[in-house]
Design an enzyme around this catalytic site. Structure first.
Site, mmCIF file in Angstrom:
data_model
loop_
_atom_site.group_PDB
_atom_site.id
_atom_site.type_symbol
_atom_site.label_atom_id
_atom_site.label_comp_id
_atom_site.label_asym_id
_atom_site.label_seq_id
_atom_site.Cartn_x
_atom_site.Cartn_y
_atom_site.Cartn_z
ATOM 1 N N ASP A 11 0.866 -1.184 0.000
ATOM 2 C CA ASP A 11 0.000 0.000 0.000
ATOM 3 C C ASP A 11 0.901 1.232 0.000
ATOM 4 O OD1 ASP A 11 -2.315 1.666 0.336
ATOM 5 O OD2 ASP A 11 -1.859 1.820 2.468
ATOM 6 N N CYS A 74 -4.283 -1.307 -1.975
ATOM 7 C CA CYS A 74 -4.451 0.138 -2.093
ATOM 8 C C CYS A 74 -5.428 0.359 -3.244
ATOM 9 C CB CYS A 74 -3.097 0.773 -2.403
ATOM 10 S SG CYS A 74 -3.187 2.531 -2.808
ATOM 11 N N CYS A 185 -11.344 3.203 0.089
ATOM 12 C CA CYS A 185 -9.978 3.643 0.373
ATOM 13 C C CYS A 185 -9.563 2.847 1.603
ATOM 14 C CB CYS A 185 -9.965 5.139 0.669
ATOM 15 S SG CYS A 185 -8.383 5.720 1.320
HETATM 16 N N1 DGL Z 1 -4.152 3.651 0.262
HETATM 17 C C1 DGL Z 1 -4.800 4.683 -0.505
HETATM 18 C C2 DGL Z 1 -6.058 4.121 -1.148
HETATM 19 O O1 DGL Z 1 -6.587 3.099 -0.756
HETATM 20 C C3 DGL Z 1 -5.136 5.877 0.345
HETATM 21 C C4 DGL Z 1 -3.959 6.658 0.840
HETATM 22 C C5 DGL Z 1 -3.241 7.423 -0.250
HETATM 23 O O2 DGL Z 1 -3.819 8.320 -0.876
HETATM 24 O O3 DGL Z 1 -2.076 7.108 -0.451
HETATM 25 O O4 DGL Z 1 -6.533 4.710 -2.087
#
Ligand code: DGL
Length: 271
Positions: A11, A74, A185
């Protein structure tokens, strides 16, 4: 690759731990190598070109760990890079968007689904595309909630400030009368009770992490890669970050079911 090889999970930072947590719960016999790109987050406000470059470097790092499968934990990286990357590597790879979309399409009764996520994930339109490919009748309403990530990172998961921001962000989805809301997210499952409180009992919250862990188990079974749990427990979970190892470790220990060992810093630019 043998069945005792680890699974690579990555992530932009700590958010993917909500996915790692689910994998630990559902397939506890598996070994995990987790990478959090803490030096370069957030991904949610970056371009596709940049994210693709980051993801390629992380995949090269995970390949040095001889992983048997990779989970893109992610949403932003799943939205912007997965389709390209899966054609470039031999290791089986899954993201979080398809599993989350599948659950939402199955859950909604009134055909109105909301998605909250980063600007990049909402901009990609992928949740909408996947849901509509399952059921074209479903209406999907996306809403970017960029302030949620820093609020979670600051530990304000039960704070009145976060609740006020959630009310503002979620108002338009309430007006659309959605009955299902995807937490699109990786940080947002940590706001589950707060978001649930704002949306009320009539709205089902979907955490894509749960379905992703199920999909991973299915994938490993299909490929004959599911661990039999007989490998040594030592080194079962390894954690790597591109910066801020101690901050990451403290955060991880606050949400994971078991204490994690020291987190190591990797110079990801070398890969
Ligand atoms: N891990 C990202 C997502 O799931 C959120 C955090 C980021 O913007 O890096 O979209």
């Amino acid at each position: 690759m043998g069945i005792h090889a680890p699974i690579g999970v990555f992530d932009s930072g700590v958010g993917g731990l909500t996915v790692a947590r689910e994998i630990m719960r559902q397939i506890p016999e598996e070994r995990l190598v987790y990478f959090g790109d803490t030096a370069r987050l957030p991904y949610g406000s970056k371009s596709q070109k940049t994210i693709l470059h980051f993801v390629r470097q992380i995949i090269r790092f995970l390949e040095t760990k001889k992983v048997k499968a990779i989970v893109v934990a992610c949403n932003t990286a799943s939205a912007y890079a997965l389709e390209t990357i899966e054609k470039e590597i031999d290791v089986p790879i899954i993201g979080v968007i398809k599993p989350g979309a599948k659950t939402a399409a199955r859950t909604s009764r009134n055909g109105k689904v909301g998605v909250i996520a980063t600007d990049a994930t909402i901009g990609s339109g992928l949740y909408t595309d996947f849901i509509r490919s399952i059921n074209p009748e479903i209406q999907v309403f996306g809403k970017a909630c960029p302030l949620f990530v820093p609020l979670v990172e600051e530990g304000l998961t039960h704070d009145f400030v976060t609740e006020e921001i959630a009310r503002r962000y979620l108002k338009e989805l309430q007006e659309k009368e959605i009955d299902t809301l995807i937490l699109g997210c990786t940080h947002y499952p940590l706001l589950r009770s707060l978001i649930g409180g704002v949306m009320g009992d009539s709205v089902q919250l979907v955490n894509p992490a749960y379905e992703t862990a199920l999909s991973l188990r299915r994938l490993l079974t299909e490929k004959g890669l599911l661990s039999d749990g007989l490998a040594a427990a030592e080194g079962k979970y390894e954690f790597y970050v591109s910066d801020g190892a101690e901050k990451f470790r403290v955060f991880a220990n606050s949400i994971l079911p078991r204490e994690i060992p020291a987190t190591q810093v990797v110079d990801i630019e070398k890969y």
